[in-house]
Motif scaffolding. Structure first.
Motif, short mmCIF file in Angstrom:
data_model
loop_
_atom_site.label_atom_id
_atom_site.label_comp_id
_atom_site.label_asym_id
_atom_site.label_seq_id
_atom_site.Cartn_x
_atom_site.Cartn_y
_atom_site.Cartn_z
N SER A 1 -2.23 16.65 -4.10
CA SER A 1 -3.16 16.79 -5.14
C SER A 1 -4.56 17.36 -4.42
N HIS A 2 -4.67 17.05 -3.31
CA HIS A 2 -5.78 17.25 -2.48
C HIS A 2 -7.04 16.53 -3.29
N ILE A 3 -6.88 15.62 -3.98
CA ILE A 3 -7.90 14.42 -4.53
C ILE A 3 -7.91 13.29 -4.15
N ALA A 4 -9.05 12.95 -3.43
CA ALA A 4 -9.44 11.73 -2.71
C ALA A 4 -9.22 10.72 -3.78
N GLU A 5 -8.41 9.58 -3.88
CA GLU A 5 -8.53 8.64 -4.94
C GLU A 5 -7.93 7.20 -4.30
N ALA A 6 -8.17 6.21 -4.78
CA ALA A 6 -7.57 5.03 -4.58
C ALA A 6 -7.60 4.25 -6.10
N PHE A 7 -6.43 3.41 -6.13
CA PHE A 7 -6.16 2.64 -7.56
C PHE A 7 -5.22 1.72 -7.28
N GLN A 8 -5.15 0.62 -7.98
CA GLN A 8 -4.37 -0.40 -7.70
C GLN A 8 -3.44 -0.51 -9.30
N GLU A 9 -2.25 -0.70 -9.00
CA GLU A 9 -1.17 -0.67 -10.18
C GLU A 9 -0.10 -1.47 -9.92
N ASN A 10 0.43 -2.55 -10.82
CA ASN A 10 1.27 -3.38 -10.39
C ASN A 10 1.15 -3.93 -9.12
N LYS A 11 -0.03 -4.33 -8.52
CA LYS A 11 -0.15 -5.17 -7.23
C LYS A 11 -0.24 -4.31 -6.07
N ILE B 1 0.94 -1.15 -0.21
CA ILE B 1 0.08 0.08 -0.19
C ILE B 1 0.91 1.12 -0.14
N ALA B 2 0.64 2.22 -0.97
CA ALA B 2 1.23 3.41 -0.92
C ALA B 2 0.22 4.59 -0.58
N CYS B 3 0.66 5.19 0.27
CA CYS B 3 -0.21 6.33 0.60
C CYS B 3 0.52 7.73 0.28
N PHE B 4 -0.40 8.79 -0.41
CA PHE B 4 0.06 9.97 -0.74
C PHE B 4 -0.52 11.16 -0.69
N GLY B 5 -0.46 12.41 -0.98
CA GLY B 5 -1.25 13.37 -0.62
C GLY B 5 -0.90 14.51 -1.84
N PRO C 1 -5.99 10.31 0.30
CA PRO C 1 -7.07 10.62 1.40
C PRO C 1 -7.83 11.79 0.81
N GLY C 2 -7.19 12.57 0.13
CA GLY C 2 -7.92 13.87 -0.08
C GLY C 2 -7.38 14.99 0.83
N SER C 3 -8.06 15.85 1.13
CA SER C 3 -7.69 17.08 2.08
C SER C 3 -8.85 17.17 3.01
N LEU C 4 -8.25 17.39 4.35
CA LEU C 4 -9.25 17.85 5.63
C LEU C 4 -9.65 19.09 5.38
N ARG D 1 -10.21 19.14 -3.80
CA ARG D 1 -10.34 19.27 -4.90
C ARG D 1 -10.98 18.04 -5.78
N GLY D 2 -11.72 18.44 -6.72
CA GLY D 2 -12.48 17.32 -7.40
C GLY D 2 -13.65 16.91 -6.86
N ARG D 3 -13.84 17.29 -5.66
CA ARG D 3 -15.21 16.94 -4.83
C ARG D 3 -15.33 17.97 -3.83
N ARG D 4 -16.55 18.15 -3.32
CA ARG D 4 -16.64 19.14 -2.20
C ARG D 4 -16.44 18.77 -1.05
N GLU D 5 -16.54 17.32 -0.59
CA GLU D 5 -16.27 16.90 0.63
C GLU D 5 -14.79 16.94 1.25
N GLN D 6 -14.82 17.44 2.40
CA GLN D 6 -13.39 17.37 2.95
C GLN D 6 -13.33 15.92 3.52
N THR D 7 -12.00 15.23 2.98
CA THR D 7 -11.98 13.87 3.13
C THR D 7 -10.76 13.25 3.95
N TYR D 8 -10.78 12.04 4.48
CA TYR D 8 -9.87 11.32 4.95
C TYR D 8 -10.11 10.12 4.61
N ALA D 9 -9.21 8.94 4.87
CA ALA D 9 -9.57 7.64 4.39
C ALA D 9 -9.14 6.72 5.55
N VAL D 10 -9.98 5.57 5.55
CA VAL D 10 -9.79 4.36 6.39
C VAL D 10 -9.33 3.27 5.45
#
Length: 171
Positions: free
Chosen positions: A108-118, A102-106, A124-127, A131-140
């Motif tokens: 861009s302020h854009i919440a997203e998850a994807f899989q590449e090369n396993k 698992i690789a976590c990064f920030g 998690p986006g921005s608290l 950007r990209g959505r109106r919700e202030q987000t974090y991830a679990v």
């Protein structure tokens, strides 16, 4: 394995503490992907793993870290040093080098998850400044029986944003 992933809180110590307090008892680890704009000595970081973002005081935190959580390697970085606003390739190479599942990064302020090369990549986006959505987000992120589920939650309510949930096989 269950981890709280935060990023780009930009000085919002109270809001950050509220989110951590909401989930701390159910987490195996807490990661912040940078741009907290807080000092490493801040009490909010008790037990958390934090990396340096481009808006943080230079040298206050590591540029990246890799931690094993319940047998799973989790790499955390801010992303600005890997050009994540343009491409995922340098970050992907770093995750491979670190043998991260698992690789976590920030950055861009854009919440997203994807899989590449396993490797499962999570931003998690921005608290405070999404950007990209109106919700202030974090991830679990939770892993049970080789199934990784990434949930994005709204900062104020702690409610899951159901249309953003994703699951990935770790086989």
């Amino acid at each position: 394995m269950k981890c709280l992933i935060l990023s780009d809180s930009h000085g919002s110590q109270q809001e950050l503490q509220e989110v951590i307090d909401r989930h701390i008892d159910e987490m195996d680890a807490v990661f912040h992907c940078g741009d907290s704009e807080l000092r490493a000595s801040s009490p909010v970081w008790k037990g958390a793993f934090v990396v340096e973002g481009n808006c943080d005081i230079p040298g206050e935190f590591q540029e990246y870290l890799t931690k094993e959580v319940k047998g799973i390697n989790v790499m955390v970085t801010h992303g600005h040093l890997y050009n994540v606003k343009m491409t995922n390739v340098p970050l992907s190479y770093k995750a491979e080098e670190e043998e991260a599942a698992i690789a976590c990064f920030g950055h861009s302020h854009i919440a997203e998850a994807f899989q590449e090369n396993k490797v499962i990549f999570i931003n998690p986006g921005s608290l405070l400044l999404p950007r990209g959505r109106r919700e202030q987000t974090y991830a679990v992120v939770s892993v049970v029986d080789k199934l990784c589920t990434v949930s994005f939650l709204e900062r104020i309510s702690g409610e899951e944003i159901s249309d953003m949930r994703q699951s990935f096989s770790m086989e």
